[in-house]
Design an enzyme around this catalytic site. Structure first.
Site, PDB file in Angstrom:
ATOM      1  N   SER A  19       0.811  -1.160   0.128  1.00 29.83           N
ATOM      2  CA  SER A  19       0.025   0.088   0.182  1.00 29.83           C
ATOM      3  C   SER A  19       0.923   1.228   0.054  1.00 29.83           C
ATOM      4  O   SER A  19       1.860   1.404   0.854  1.00 29.83           O
ATOM      5  CB  SER A  19      -0.865   0.138   1.117  1.00 29.83           C
ATOM      6  OG  SER A  19      -1.557   1.180   1.229  1.00 29.83           O
ATOM      7  N   SER A  21      -0.538   4.125   0.476  1.00 25.54           N
ATOM      8  CA  SER A  21      -1.399   5.141   1.440  1.00 25.54           C
ATOM      9  C   SER A  21      -0.556   5.627   2.704  1.00 25.54           C
ATOM     10  O   SER A  21      -0.604   6.970   2.670  1.00 25.54           O
ATOM     11  CB  SER A  21      -2.716   4.618   1.867  1.00 25.54           C
ATOM     12  OG  SER A  21      -3.504   4.300   0.618  1.00 25.54           O
ATOM     13  N   THR A  66      -8.578  -1.434   1.217  1.00 26.99           N
ATOM     14  CA  THR A  66      -7.808  -2.042   0.204  1.00 26.99           C
ATOM     15  C   THR A  66      -8.303  -3.328  -0.042  1.00 26.99           C
ATOM     16  O   THR A  66      -8.935  -4.061   0.983  1.00 26.99           O
ATOM     17  CB  THR A  66      -6.467  -1.465  -0.285  1.00 26.99           C
ATOM     18  OG1 THR A  66      -6.224  -1.816  -1.777  1.00 26.99           O
ATOM     19  CG2 THR A  66      -5.736  -2.208   0.733  1.00 26.99           C
ATOM     20  N   LYS A  70     -13.080  -4.473   0.471  1.00 24.28           N
ATOM     21  CA  LYS A  70     -13.794  -3.264  -0.002  1.00 24.28           C
ATOM     22  C   LYS A  70     -15.448  -3.549   0.035  1.00 24.28           C
ATOM     23  O   LYS A  70     -16.174  -2.605  -0.017  1.00 24.28           O
ATOM     24  CB  LYS A  70     -13.347  -2.667  -1.294  1.00 24.28           C
ATOM     25  CG  LYS A  70     -11.880  -1.693  -1.525  1.00 24.28           C
ATOM     26  CD  LYS A  70     -11.643  -1.617  -2.738  1.00 24.28           C
ATOM     27  CE  LYS A  70     -10.489  -0.433  -2.623  1.00 24.28           C
ATOM     28  NZ  LYS A  70     -10.253   0.164  -4.278  1.00 24.28           N
ATOM     29  N   ASP A 106     -12.689   6.744  -4.542  1.00 24.46           N
ATOM     30  CA  ASP A 106     -12.253   6.492  -5.887  1.00 24.46           C
ATOM     31  C   ASP A 106     -12.808   7.134  -6.917  1.00 24.46           C
ATOM     32  O   ASP A 106     -12.178   7.546  -8.161  1.00 24.46           O
ATOM     33  CB  ASP A 106     -12.316   4.883  -6.400  1.00 24.46           C
ATOM     34  CG  ASP A 106     -11.235   4.116  -5.663  1.00 24.46           C
ATOM     35  OD1 ASP A 106     -10.299   4.765  -5.203  1.00 24.46           O
ATOM     36  OD2 ASP A 106     -11.479   2.938  -5.321  1.00 24.46           O
ATOM     37  N   GLY A 130     -12.318  -3.046 -19.487  1.00 25.02           N
ATOM     38  CA  GLY A 130     -12.497  -3.743 -18.413  1.00 25.02           C
ATOM     39  C   GLY A 130     -13.534  -3.773 -17.654  1.00 25.02           C
ATOM     40  O   GLY A 130     -14.220  -2.575 -17.604  1.00 25.02           O
ATOM     41  N   GLY A 132     -13.826  -5.179 -13.981  1.00 32.03           N
ATOM     42  CA  GLY A 132     -13.446  -5.468 -12.565  1.00 32.03           C
ATOM     43  C   GLY A 132     -13.922  -4.283 -11.576  1.00 32.03           C
ATOM     44  O   GLY A 132     -14.821  -3.460 -11.677  1.00 32.03           O
ATOM     45  N   GLY A 133     -13.168  -4.231 -10.459  1.00 38.82           N
ATOM     46  CA  GLY A 133     -13.550  -3.393  -9.326  1.00 38.82           C
ATOM     47  C   GLY A 133     -13.427  -1.816  -9.736  1.00 38.82           C
ATOM     48  O   GLY A 133     -14.266  -1.291  -9.337  1.00 38.82           O
ATOM     49  N   ALA A 134     -12.423  -1.540 -10.191  1.00 38.14           N
ATOM     50  CA  ALA A 134     -11.909  -0.133 -10.618  1.00 38.14           C
ATOM     51  C   ALA A 134     -12.908   0.619 -11.496  1.00 38.14           C
ATOM     52  O   ALA A 134     -13.384   1.436 -11.586  1.00 38.14           O
ATOM     53  CB  ALA A 134     -10.593  -0.151 -11.066  1.00 38.14           C
ATOM     54  N   TYR A 230      -0.484   3.187 -12.638  1.00 35.22           N
ATOM     55  CA  TYR A 230       0.288   4.302 -12.079  1.00 35.22           C
ATOM     56  C   TYR A 230       1.922   3.921 -12.413  1.00 35.22           C
ATOM     57  O   TYR A 230       2.805   4.928 -12.447  1.00 35.22           O
ATOM     58  CB  TYR A 230       0.115   5.034 -10.935  1.00 35.22           C
ATOM     59  CG  TYR A 230      -0.074   3.935  -9.884  1.00 35.22           C
ATOM     60  CD1 TYR A 230      -1.570   3.550  -9.497  1.00 35.22           C
ATOM     61  CD2 TYR A 230       0.748   3.238  -8.884  1.00 35.22           C
ATOM     62  CE1 TYR A 230      -2.001   2.827  -8.438  1.00 35.22           C
ATOM     63  CE2 TYR A 230       0.545   2.470  -7.854  1.00 35.22           C
ATOM     64  CZ  TYR A 230      -1.039   2.234  -7.720  1.00 35.22           C
ATOM     65  OH  TYR A 230      -1.149   1.280  -6.825  1.00 35.22           O
TER      66      TYR A 230
HETATM   67  P1  NAP Z   1      -9.847  -6.438 -11.235  1.00 35.98           P
HETATM   68  O1  NAP Z   1     -11.065  -6.081 -10.307  1.00 35.98           O
HETATM   69  O2  NAP Z   1      -9.221  -7.755 -10.881  1.00 35.98           O
HETATM   70  O3  NAP Z   1     -10.464  -5.960 -12.738  1.00 35.98           O
HETATM   71  C1  NAP Z   1      -9.426  -6.339 -13.596  1.00 35.98           C
HETATM   72  C2  NAP Z   1     -10.229  -6.242 -15.109  1.00 35.98           C
HETATM   73  O4  NAP Z   1      -9.303  -6.358 -15.950  1.00 35.98           O
HETATM   74  C3  NAP Z   1     -11.259  -7.418 -15.074  1.00 35.98           C
HETATM   75  O5  NAP Z   1     -12.472  -6.913 -16.070  1.00 35.98           O
HETATM   76  C4  NAP Z   1     -10.473  -8.228 -15.994  1.00 35.98           C
HETATM   77  O6  NAP Z   1     -11.053  -9.235 -16.734  1.00 35.98           O
HETATM   78  C5  NAP Z   1      -9.592  -7.526 -17.015  1.00 35.98           C
HETATM   79  N1  NAP Z   1      -8.546  -8.035 -17.367  1.00 35.98           N
HETATM   80  C6  NAP Z   1      -7.406  -8.615 -16.761  1.00 35.98           C
HETATM   81  N2  NAP Z   1      -6.484  -9.022 -17.460  1.00 35.98           N
HETATM   82  C7  NAP Z   1      -6.742  -8.777 -18.830  1.00 35.98           C
HETATM   83  C8  NAP Z   1      -6.450  -8.911 -19.953  1.00 35.98           C
HETATM   84  N3  NAP Z   1      -4.985  -9.658 -20.291  1.00 35.98           N
HETATM   85  N4  NAP Z   1      -7.032  -8.619 -21.185  1.00 35.98           N
HETATM   86  C9  NAP Z   1      -8.196  -8.094 -20.988  1.00 35.98           C
HETATM   87  N5  NAP Z   1      -8.697  -7.699 -20.101  1.00 35.98           N
HETATM   88  C10 NAP Z   1      -8.102  -8.132 -18.625  1.00 35.98           C
HETATM   89  O7  NAP Z   1      -8.862  -5.082 -10.784  1.00 35.98           O
HETATM   90  P2  NAP Z   1      -8.957  -3.645 -10.426  1.00 35.98           P
HETATM   91  O8  NAP Z   1      -8.996  -3.452  -8.851  1.00 35.98           O
HETATM   92  O9  NAP Z   1     -10.352  -3.359 -11.186  1.00 35.98           O
HETATM   93  O10 NAP Z   1      -7.763  -3.047 -10.877  1.00 35.98           O
HETATM   94  C11 NAP Z   1      -7.608  -2.783 -12.227  1.00 35.98           C
HETATM   95  C12 NAP Z   1      -6.575  -1.790 -12.641  1.00 35.98           C
HETATM   96  O11 NAP Z   1      -6.537  -0.692 -11.999  1.00 35.98           O
HETATM   97  C13 NAP Z   1      -4.935  -2.342 -11.898  1.00 35.98           C
HETATM   98  O12 NAP Z   1      -4.081  -1.912 -12.673  1.00 35.98           O
HETATM   99  C14 NAP Z   1      -4.889  -1.304 -10.688  1.00 35.98           C
HETATM  100  O13 NAP Z   1      -3.847  -1.250 -10.110  1.00 35.98           O
HETATM  101  C15 NAP Z   1      -5.589  -0.061 -11.397  1.00 35.98           C
HETATM  102  N6  NAP Z   1      -6.192   0.693 -10.282  1.00 35.98           N
HETATM  103  C16 NAP Z   1      -5.674   2.092 -10.050  1.00 35.98           C
HETATM  104  C17 NAP Z   1      -6.446   2.686  -9.224  1.00 35.98           C
HETATM  105  C18 NAP Z   1      -5.815   4.345  -9.150  1.00 35.98           C
HETATM  106  O14 NAP Z   1      -6.223   4.850  -8.080  1.00 35.98           O
HETATM  107  N7  NAP Z   1      -5.094   4.675 -10.091  1.00 35.98           N
HETATM  108  C19 NAP Z   1      -7.344   2.361  -8.364  1.00 35.98           C
HETATM  109  C20 NAP Z   1      -7.673   1.179  -8.455  1.00 35.98           C
HETATM  110  C21 NAP Z   1      -7.121   0.393  -9.461  1.00 35.98           C
HETATM  111  P3  NAP Z   1     -11.796 -10.587 -16.101  1.00 35.98           P
HETATM  112  O15 NAP Z   1     -12.698 -10.263 -15.236  1.00 35.98           O
HETATM  113  O16 NAP Z   1     -12.393 -11.416 -17.385  1.00 35.98           O
HETATM  114  O17 NAP Z   1     -10.686 -11.380 -15.469  1.00 35.98           O
END
Ligand code: NAP
Length: 294
Positions: A19, A21, A66, A70, A106, A130, A132-134, A230
């Protein structure tokens, strides 16, 4: 100096070692000269409830959340904001007389660099890579901006349908469309805002991009490309978009601004965003810049 009067803040996760933070919050606390300290807490999922009860017992003022807590924190809170309910995740908690209250900063973090651009978003088409969570925070953010269309692109049809369903009864009333990756070439030429929420391109896989070379060719010159990653900074995706004339936004600013929004809630005062940004740039070995807009 930590004294008997110092108030406690922190972040929970499992693992928590990575983290960032504590770096940015303690930098801001030091600059403000307020009597607080922000600590990392590694909490195993099975211990979440007892940890949160323990935080009340020791008088913790608030905490960040985190992965993987969450969503799991939601039933332990006495109040949750509409935005956190819609996103389905809480990243910031604070104490009230009734118990713990939670929100999701966020969304505010994602929006901060976009708001700096001072655009009219009412006709904007947002394409989000994508689901997922973000991606959920990004969807809520694009809705708050007032984007005309919000498209989410994912690789798993079933997950996309579930994603879509989860927004149907959202208190925010969000209207979005979901697509599998093969539809991306049709979406790209009309996209005004393209957001990468996948981890594709994140260190150490810095030579990867979520877009194929043919898809890069379809990017419009009036695009805003936003990568939530980042490190590296910039990613290959942002480099490609910039070469096509796009405005590029990196994920560091979202990270900084979601933290700043949380610290404002806890301290009830303005916070030094520049100090928070600079502390992370220094910690990550990134060049200093005053904002994320490139
Ligand atoms: P997550 O919940 O695991 O979601 C990831 C998403 O990306 C899912 O939809 C996944 O698809 C897809 N994905 C993964 N590998 C892939 C690939 N090779 N090709 C196509 N799609 C792919 O992760 P998250 O928490 O949302 O985080 C995602 C990214 O955002 C990370 O890099 C994280 O560091 C970044 N992030 C940044 C911040 C910030 O403050 N800047 C905040 C949060 C997250 P499936 O569901 O099909 O596996």
């Amino acid at each position: 100096m930590i004294t008997g009067k110092t108030k406690l803040l922190g972040v929970i996760g499992y693992p928590i070692e990575h983290s960032l933070s504590p770096v940015m919050h303690n930098a801001a606390i030091a600059r403000l000269g307020v009597d607080y300290v922000y600590l990392p807490f590694s909490i195993h999922p099975k211990d979440l409830k007892s940890a949160v009860n323990g935080f009340a017992a020791i008088g913790l003022q608030g905490f960040s959340i985190t992965i993987p807590h969450k969503q799991a924190i939601l039933p332990l809170l006495s109040e949750v904001t509409d935005v956190a309910t819609a996103v389905g995740a809480v990243n910031t908690v604070w104490r009230t007389e009734a118990g713990w209250s939670g929100t999701n900063t966020d969304v505010e973090g994602f929006l901060a660099p976009l708001r700096e651009l001072e655009r009219d978003w009412s006709e904007a088409v947002a394409v989000i890579l994508g689901n997922g969570g973000a991606s959920r925070a990004v969807v809520a953010g694009c809705h708050q901006l007032g984007c005309a269309e919000i498209h989410v692109v994912g690789r798993d049809g079933e997950k996309l349908e579930e994603f879509l369903k989860s927004w149907m009864n959202s208190p925010l009333g969000i209207n979005l469309k979901v697509h599998t990756w093969k539809n991306l070439p049709e979406l790209l030429p009309n996209a005004n805002l393209l957001v990468n929420t996948t981890p594709v391109g994140m260190a150490p896989q810095v030579e990867r991009s979520p877009l194929s070379p043919a898809e890069v060719d379809l990017l419009s010159t009036h695009l805003i490309a936003y990568d939530l990653i980042y490190t590296p900074n910039p990613t290959l995706f942002l480099k490609q978009a910039k070469e096509k004339g796009a405005i590029a936004l990196d994920g560091l600013e979202m990270l900084v601004q979601q933290g700043a929004a949380a610290l404002r809630i806890w301290l009830q005062q303005d916070v030094p965003v520049d100090v928070m940004r600079r502390s992370l740039q220094e910690y990550l070995g990134l060049p200093f810049s005053l904002s994320a807009i490139g």
